[in-house]
Design an enzyme around this catalytic site. Structure first.
Site, short mmCIF file in Angstrom:
data_model
loop_
_atom_site.label_atom_id
_atom_site.label_comp_id
_atom_site.label_asym_id
_atom_site.label_seq_id
_atom_site.Cartn_x
_atom_site.Cartn_y
_atom_site.Cartn_z
N THR A 1 0.82 -1.22 0.00
CA THR A 1 0.00 0.00 0.00
C THR A 1 0.84 1.26 0.00
OG1 THR A 1 -1.54 1.31 1.36
CG2 THR A 1 -0.12 -0.21 2.53
N GLU B 1 0.30 3.65 1.82
CA GLU B 1 0.41 4.11 3.22
C GLU B 1 1.80 3.80 3.78
OE1 GLU B 1 -1.65 5.76 5.43
OE2 GLU B 1 -3.11 6.16 3.86
N TYR C 1 -1.24 0.56 10.71
CA TYR C 1 -1.58 -0.13 9.46
C TYR C 1 -0.39 -0.08 8.48
CZ TYR C 1 -3.58 -0.78 4.79
OH TYR C 1 -3.82 -1.19 3.51
#
Length: 325
Positions: free
Chosen positions: A127, A129, A151
């Site tokens: 991801t 992120e 996360y």
């Protein structure tokens, strides 16, 4: 079943549903790992009309024995690991669960692959992120990572574990570093779908305002239906690798809201309320992907614009909300 078998973890999520639809169209037999949950998790497969065409296997990312059984049962030649606790906000409330499922879960499924069929090809859903506090204006495969949430940290563990199994055990393992991707099948907790659902409710007189946090955050938003093709393309390559999957365009939450409200002739300024409760403990201000490697090596590029996708999502939510009692 089909000519080739695939096992998808996270099959009940947005990406799992679109990937299943895509693979069935290519003639695959699709198996899906499904964790026991109290709520109905199959609505996305139903919405795409494919619920009855998938073989569901009980299992959990924290239980290696169940993953081994799923691989044995499916005889999968391709394994797509999409399972995760994937909502960033929840990861601050449940950091250990996020670490176990989103992080250690990747090691669990790779161990299962190594034990059952090390020749299977493996896809890991990484991801954007992981870039977090971005160290470059445009992020590509060489940009240093700086995750800003439990996360992102857990996903980074999964990402490097995938690289490690590729290099240590010669498993055909690739990671797609996917930037935000949305669709009418997105969960309501994600900001794009929260916005399009609210737009439908406000337009139909069921809601007055929309409460949001940092609307100046910028994201590179694509369409999930386009992104699953990139996942499949990675596993068709002779050499496994990591790829940024993105549109190369970044947009503020504010502008995305303007598109959504504008689609039904509403003025967002009259309905958006900034609520500090929706601010993150550590903000990711801007993400912008550079998908040049995916374009060059996979021949992949996004087909759906942000405008088209938001219109599609608002229309779907208008249909859903108008059917409610």
């Amino acid at each position: 079943m089909g000519s080739k078998q695939a096992l998808i973890t996270g099959i009940t999520g947005q990406d799992g549903a679109y990937l299943t639809h895509f693979l069935l169209g290519k003639g695959y037999g699709v198996y899906g790992l499904i964790a026991r949950r109290g709520s109905d998790t199959l609505w996305r497969l139903r919405e795409l009309g494919i619920e009855g065409r998938v073989e569901l296997v009980n299992g959990d990312m924290t239980d290696v024995s169940s993953l081994i059984r799923a691989l044995q049962k499916s005889e999968a030649a391709e394994v797509y690991n999409l399972a995760a606790q994937s909502f960033v906000a929840t990861s601050w409330q449940q950091p250990l669960l996020t670490a176990q499922v989103t992080g250690v879960g990747v090691a669990n499924i790779l161990e299962a692959v190594r034990i059952v069929n090390p020749k299977a090809r493996f896809y890991q859903a990484s991801t954007s992120e992981m870039f977090g506090l971005a160290q470059a204006d445009r992020q590509d495969e060489k940009t240093p990572f700086y995750p800003r949430s439990p996360y992102g940290v857990a996903k980074l563990f999964g990402h490097w574990t995938t690289v490690n199994y590729r290099e240590s055990f010669k498993i055909h393992a690739s990671s797609g570093i996917c930037f935000n991707h949305e669709s009418p099948l997105r969960g309501l907790e994600f900001v794009t779908r929260k916005v399009t659902d609210a737009v439908a409710r406000i337009k139909l007189g069921k809601q007055k305002d929309l409460r949001l946090g940092n609307i100046d955050a910028k994201r590179d938003w694509g369409y999930a239906g386009d992104y699953v093709e990139a996942m499949w393309l990675m596993l068709q390559q002779d050499v496994p690798d990591d790829y940024v999957v993105a549109t190369g365009r970044t947009t503020t939450v504010r502008e995305m809201c303007r598109l959504a409200f504008g689609h039904v002739g509403l003025d967002p300024e009259k309905h958006i309320v900034i609520d500090p409760k929706f601010y993150r403990p550590a903000e990711v201000d801007a993400l912008l992907g550079n998908p040049a490697r995916a374009k060059a090596n996979l021949g992949w590029q996004p087909q759906t614009t942000l405008e088209q996708m938001i219109a599609m999502m608002v229309d779907a939510d208008m249909r859903r909300v108008s059917k409610e009692a």
